[in-house]
Design a protein around this motif. Structure first.
Motif, PDB file in Angstrom:
ATOM      1  N   ASP A  41       0.806  -1.222   0.000  1.00  0.00           N
ATOM      2  CA  ASP A  41       0.000   0.000   0.000  1.00  0.00           C
ATOM      3  C   ASP A  41       0.837   1.269   0.000  1.00  0.00           C
ATOM      4  OD1 ASP A  41      -2.292  -1.466  -0.050  1.00  0.00           O
ATOM      5  OD2 ASP A  41      -2.736  -1.294   2.092  1.00  0.00           O
ATOM      6  N   SER A  42       2.110   1.196   0.419  1.00  0.00           N
ATOM      7  CA  SER A  42       2.950   2.395   0.420  1.00  0.00           C
ATOM      8  C   SER A  42       3.146   2.918  -1.002  1.00  0.00           C
ATOM      9  CB  SER A  42       4.305   2.101   1.066  1.00  0.00           C
ATOM     10  OG  SER A  42       5.065   1.182   0.291  1.00  0.00           O
ATOM     11  N   TYR A  43       3.130   2.031  -1.984  1.00  0.00           N
ATOM     12  CA  TYR A  43       3.239   2.454  -3.382  1.00  0.00           C
ATOM     13  C   TYR A  43       1.996   3.240  -3.797  1.00  0.00           C
ATOM     14  CZ  TYR A  43       7.378  -0.424  -4.433  1.00  0.00           C
ATOM     15  OH  TYR A  43       8.646  -0.954  -4.484  1.00  0.00           O
ATOM     16  N   VAL A  44       0.858   2.794  -3.330  1.00  0.00           N
ATOM     17  CA  VAL A  44      -0.393   3.490  -3.651  1.00  0.00           C
ATOM     18  C   VAL A  44      -0.405   4.866  -2.998  1.00  0.00           C
ATOM     19  CG1 VAL A  44      -2.914   3.397  -3.491  1.00  0.00           C
ATOM     20  CG2 VAL A  44      -1.606   1.286  -3.850  1.00  0.00           C
ATOM     21  N   ARG A  45       0.028   4.930  -1.739  1.00  0.00           N
ATOM     22  CA  ARG A  45       0.033   6.209  -1.010  1.00  0.00           C
ATOM     23  C   ARG A  45       0.972   7.218  -1.646  1.00  0.00           C
ATOM     24  NH1 ARG A  45       0.136   2.600   3.392  1.00  0.00           N
ATOM     25  NH2 ARG A  45       2.362   2.997   3.721  1.00  0.00           N
ATOM     26  N   SER A  46       2.041   6.737  -2.297  1.00  0.00           N
ATOM     27  CA  SER A  46       3.007   7.640  -2.921  1.00  0.00           C
ATOM     28  C   SER A  46       2.680   7.956  -4.369  1.00  0.00           C
ATOM     29  CB  SER A  46       4.421   7.039  -2.829  1.00  0.00           C
ATOM     30  OG  SER A  46       4.926   7.109  -1.507  1.00  0.00           O
ATOM     31  N   SER A  47       1.636   7.381  -4.899  1.00  0.00           N
ATOM     32  CA  SER A  47       1.283   7.573  -6.306  1.00  0.00           C
ATOM     33  C   SER A  47       0.579   8.914  -6.532  1.00  0.00           C
ATOM     34  CB  SER A  47       0.373   6.437  -6.776  1.00  0.00           C
ATOM     35  OG  SER A  47      -0.132   6.707  -8.070  1.00  0.00           O
ATOM     36  N   CYS A  48       1.152   9.721  -7.419  1.00  0.00           N
ATOM     37  CA  CYS A  48       0.492  10.976  -7.798  1.00  0.00           C
ATOM     38  C   CYS A  48      -0.753  10.699  -8.621  1.00  0.00           C
ATOM     39  CB  CYS A  48       1.451  11.858  -8.599  1.00  0.00           C
ATOM     40  SG  CYS A  48       2.836  12.524  -7.655  1.00  0.00           S
ATOM     41  N   VAL A  49      -0.737   9.617  -9.377  1.00  0.00           N
ATOM     42  CA  VAL A  49      -1.878   9.281 -10.229  1.00  0.00           C
ATOM     43  C   VAL A  49      -3.143   9.135  -9.399  1.00  0.00           C
ATOM     44  CG1 VAL A  49      -2.804   7.615 -11.881  1.00  0.00           C
ATOM     45  CG2 VAL A  49      -0.358   8.141 -11.889  1.00  0.00           C
ATOM     46  N   VAL A  50      -3.007   8.507  -8.250  1.00  0.00           N
ATOM     47  CA  VAL A  50      -4.144   8.258  -7.364  1.00  0.00           C
ATOM     48  C   VAL A  50      -4.710   9.560  -6.809  1.00  0.00           C
ATOM     49  CG1 VAL A  50      -4.833   7.158  -5.194  1.00  0.00           C
ATOM     50  CG2 VAL A  50      -3.328   5.948  -6.768  1.00  0.00           C
ATOM     51  N   ASP A  51      -3.858  10.582  -6.679  1.00  0.00           N
ATOM     52  CA  ASP A  51      -4.251  11.802  -5.962  1.00  0.00           C
ATOM     53  C   ASP A  51      -4.510  13.020  -6.843  1.00  0.00           C
ATOM     54  OD1 ASP A  51      -4.138  10.554  -3.498  1.00  0.00           O
ATOM     55  OD2 ASP A  51      -2.030  11.066  -3.164  1.00  0.00           O
ATOM     56  N   VAL A  52      -4.473  12.881  -8.174  1.00  0.00           N
ATOM     57  CA  VAL A  52      -4.582  14.076  -9.016  1.00  0.00           C
ATOM     58  C   VAL A  52      -5.938  14.769  -8.890  1.00  0.00           C
ATOM     59  CG1 VAL A  52      -2.867  13.318 -10.697  1.00  0.00           C
ATOM     60  CG2 VAL A  52      -5.284  12.727 -11.032  1.00  0.00           C
ATOM     61  N   HIS A  53      -6.926  14.068  -8.354  1.00  0.00           N
ATOM     62  CA  HIS A  53      -8.231  14.717  -8.155  1.00  0.00           C
ATOM     63  C   HIS A  53      -8.141  15.869  -7.152  1.00  0.00           C
ATOM     64  CE1 HIS A  53      -7.962  11.784  -4.849  1.00  0.00           C
ATOM     65  NE2 HIS A  53      -8.726  12.624  -4.175  1.00  0.00           N
ATOM     66  N   LYS A  54      -7.029  15.931  -6.395  1.00  0.00           N
ATOM     67  CA  LYS A  54      -6.853  16.999  -5.406  1.00  0.00           C
ATOM     68  C   LYS A  54      -6.299  18.291  -6.017  1.00  0.00           C
ATOM     69  CE  LYS A  54      -4.177  14.746  -2.531  1.00  0.00           C
ATOM     70  NZ  LYS A  54      -3.424  14.393  -1.307  1.00  0.00           N
ATOM     71  N   LEU A  55      -5.976  18.274  -7.310  1.00  0.00           N
ATOM     72  CA  LEU A  55      -5.346  19.433  -7.940  1.00  0.00           C
ATOM     73  C   LEU A  55      -6.219  20.679  -7.819  1.00  0.00           C
ATOM     74  CD1 LEU A  55      -3.054  20.596  -9.716  1.00  0.00           C
ATOM     75  CD2 LEU A  55      -4.442  19.957 -11.714  1.00  0.00           C
ATOM     76  N   GLN A  56      -5.590  21.769  -7.351  1.00  0.00           N
ATOM     77  CA  GLN A  56      -6.275  23.061  -7.263  1.00  0.00           C
ATOM     78  C   GLN A  56      -5.560  24.154  -8.063  1.00  0.00           C
ATOM     79  OE1 GLN A  56      -7.378  24.310  -3.260  1.00  0.00           O
ATOM     80  NE2 GLN A  56      -7.417  22.177  -2.547  1.00  0.00           N
ATOM     81  N   GLY A  57      -4.243  24.082  -8.131  1.00  0.00           N
ATOM     82  CA  GLY A  57      -3.486  25.146  -8.779  1.00  0.00           C
ATOM     83  C   GLY A  57      -3.292  24.923 -10.269  1.00  0.00           C
ATOM     84  N   LYS A  58      -2.345  25.654 -10.830  1.00  0.00           N
ATOM     85  CA  LYS A  58      -2.034  25.597 -12.253  1.00  0.00           C
ATOM     86  C   LYS A  58      -0.937  24.565 -12.491  1.00  0.00           C
ATOM     87  CE  LYS A  58      -4.747  29.060 -13.386  1.00  0.00           C
ATOM     88  NZ  LYS A  58      -5.893  28.928 -14.313  1.00  0.00           N
ATOM     89  N   LEU A  59      -1.194  23.630 -13.408  1.00  0.00           N
ATOM     90  CA  LEU A  59      -0.258  22.518 -13.660  1.00  0.00           C
ATOM     91  C   LEU A  59       0.124  22.464 -15.126  1.00  0.00           C
ATOM     92  CD1 LEU A  59       1.218  19.870 -12.904  1.00  0.00           C
ATOM     93  CD2 LEU A  59      -0.967  18.677 -13.275  1.00  0.00           C
ATOM     94  N   PHE A  60       1.428  22.316 -15.369  1.00  0.00           N
ATOM     95  CA  PHE A  60       1.976  22.143 -16.712  1.00  0.00           C
ATOM     96  C   PHE A  60       2.817  20.866 -16.698  1.00  0.00           C
ATOM     97  CE2 PHE A  60       4.759  24.386 -20.189  1.00  0.00           C
ATOM     98  CZ  PHE A  60       4.342  23.437 -21.117  1.00  0.00           C
ATOM     99  N   LEU A  61       2.400  19.854 -17.441  1.00  0.00           N
ATOM    100  CA  LEU A  61       3.131  18.592 -17.562  1.00  0.00           C
ATOM    101  C   LEU A  61       3.970  18.608 -18.831  1.00  0.00           C
ATOM    102  CD1 LEU A  61       0.251  16.084 -16.695  1.00  0.00           C
ATOM    103  CD2 LEU A  61       2.188  16.661 -15.209  1.00  0.00           C
TER     104      LEU A  61
END
Length: 445
Positions: free
Chosen positions: A342-362
């Motif tokens: 589960d530590s891999y899941v907790r560290s995954s940005c993919v799992v958490d991108v729904h939290k994005l609030q600011g401006k993002l450039f990939l």
């Protein structure tokens, strides 16, 4: 045993977290005496030990103290001495500064040959009777000294760099800055870049350059006439960089913060460090903070804007390994362990991108052979599913590190100028004019 295939360990290394085999490994067999020189962090700091190669028993610890051995330069078997590079061995100095040292196999006779307040490199004469010690700091040009190897005594100063013409252009070096980390005790070391036309009475947006990969430390320590961070700063920003907990070259406890926890990336230390810098320098506007990084730094930058949305408002994430379950095995398993949990899941940005609030450039290179471009596309897919706005640059034919290309670097600068200087990214403020000349941007009153 070649006769039956039975294996008997000579040196057994254990850790409750990880063993940094890729960055802190040294082993030298001394066949004539039946001994082994071995590197280990078993006492909480990276040091050298002398082993009996036949029995596997530790004869003695060669180096000891609250400092670290970085590398072994030379093993003198005749005189039973080791020349090595150490960090943190001179009290009161930046613990990341490299000093040149020598010690006897039995741990006696420890001598620091280069205790000047800076980080050092050496070149030995062919007979090793003399060495050239070159040392500098980010705010001190290089000094070259000729010293004797037997006692480290100065023979003569060969050369001291003259940076007067550089300073005459208005150039200023980055400023080293130290603040307490999350525990209120540990010093966190970093640097600050200011614009060439810096005005103490003005307010400046702040941008953090981040790379928190656990394999090393990354804040520059040597003098340089040019930094890419300075280019960005000259666009009208204060740029900062620091090494938070979870990176290397400090104690094992400091390093262990990354264990099964790459999402931490030292952010509890980084935010405090930036706030401490702003407390000293009110010209730093902490209502306008950006962050950028490449590779593991791309992962870190995205993690920063996801987990600290009230602090980081704008992010450029380049070629990131955003989910450690799909990146290269050796690097990720060293810090995250195996099997995958589960530590891999907790560290995954993919799992958490729904939290994005600011401006993002990939940013990502189509032909990246270091980090699979699919890592970025997983983020893109998750962002779309979460109905989040973002910018994407997928550069055809490019490899790892799009932000390092002229086009990528210009786009990075432009993104920060548009989103940190102008509250509404779609409109230019009437008091500011964005000008572009050969990829350089500036804000004009």
């Amino acid at each position: 045993d070649a006769r039956n295939g039975e294996v008997n360990p000579i040196v057994n290394e254990e850790s409750k977290t990880f063993i940094d085999y890729s960055g802190k490994f040294f082993s030298e067999y001394l066949d004539d005496t039946g001994e082994i020189i071995w590197m280990s962090e078993r006492d909480g700091w990276n040091h050298l030990y002398l082993y009996d190669a036949k029995t596997g028993a530790a004869k003695n610890q060669i180096t000891k103290g609250e400092w670290v051995v970085h590398n072994v330069d030379f093993v003198d078997r005749t005189n039973r001495q080791i020349w090595f590079q150490a960090g943190g061995i001179v009290p009161g100095q930046d613990p990341y500064f490299i000093q040149i040292c020598r010690v006897n196999f039995d741990g006696s006779g420890l001598k620091v040959f280069s205790d000047s307040d800076g980080t050092h490199t050496v070149q030995f004469s062919p007979d090793r009777r003399f060495f050239i010690d070159t040392w500098s700091r980010v705010d001190l040009p290089p000094v070259n000294e000729l010293r004797r190897s037997d006692d480290g005594k100065l023979v003569c100063k060969l050369e001291e760099a003259d940076a007067s013409e550089l300073y005459a252009t208005g150039w200023k070096p980055p400023e080293p800055f130290v603040a307490k980390g999350r525990d209120g005790v540990t010093d966190i070391y970093g640097v600050i870049w200011r614009p060439k036309n810096f005005d103490l009475d003005k307010k400046y947006p702040v941008i953090e350059n981040i790379y928190a990969g656990p394999q090393d430390s990354f804040v520059p320590k040597t003098f340089a006439a040019h930094y890419t961070q300075q280019e960005l700063s000259d666009d009208g920003f204060i740029v900062v960089q620091m090494d938070g907990m979870g990176t290397a070259n400090r104690s094992k406890k400091f390093h262990d913060v990354c264990w099964k926890n790459l999402k931490d990336a030292g952010f509890p230390d980084r935010v405090l460090w930036i706030k401490a810098a702003a407390a000293k320098y009110p010209c730093m506007d902490l209502t306008r903070v950006g962050i950028y990084g490449t590779s593991a730094g791309g992962q870190d930058a995205l993690r920063g804007i996801l987990d600290y949305p009230n602090f980081y408002k704008v992010c450029v994430a380049d070629s990131g390994c955003y989910d450690n379950r799909m990146d290269k095995i050796w690097w990720n398993e060293q810090w995250m362990g195996w099997p995958v949990d589960d530590s891999y899941v907790r560290s995954s940005c993919v799992v958490d991108v729904h939290k994005l609030q600011g401006k993002l450039f990939l940013m990502v290179g189509e032909m990246d052979q270091n980090v699979d471009p699919s890592s970025t596309m997983q983020v893109v897919n998750a962002l779309i599913k979460a109905d989040k706005d973002f910018d994407l640059l997928d550069m055809p034919g490019a490899g790892h590190g799009v932000a390092r290309t002229p086009y990528g670097w210009r786009r990075l600068q432009e993104f920060f100028v548009q989103n940190l200087f102008v509250p509404d990214a779609g409109k230019l403020d009437s008091h500011n004019v964005l000008s572009a000349r050969s990829g350089k941007f500036s804000i004009q009153p």
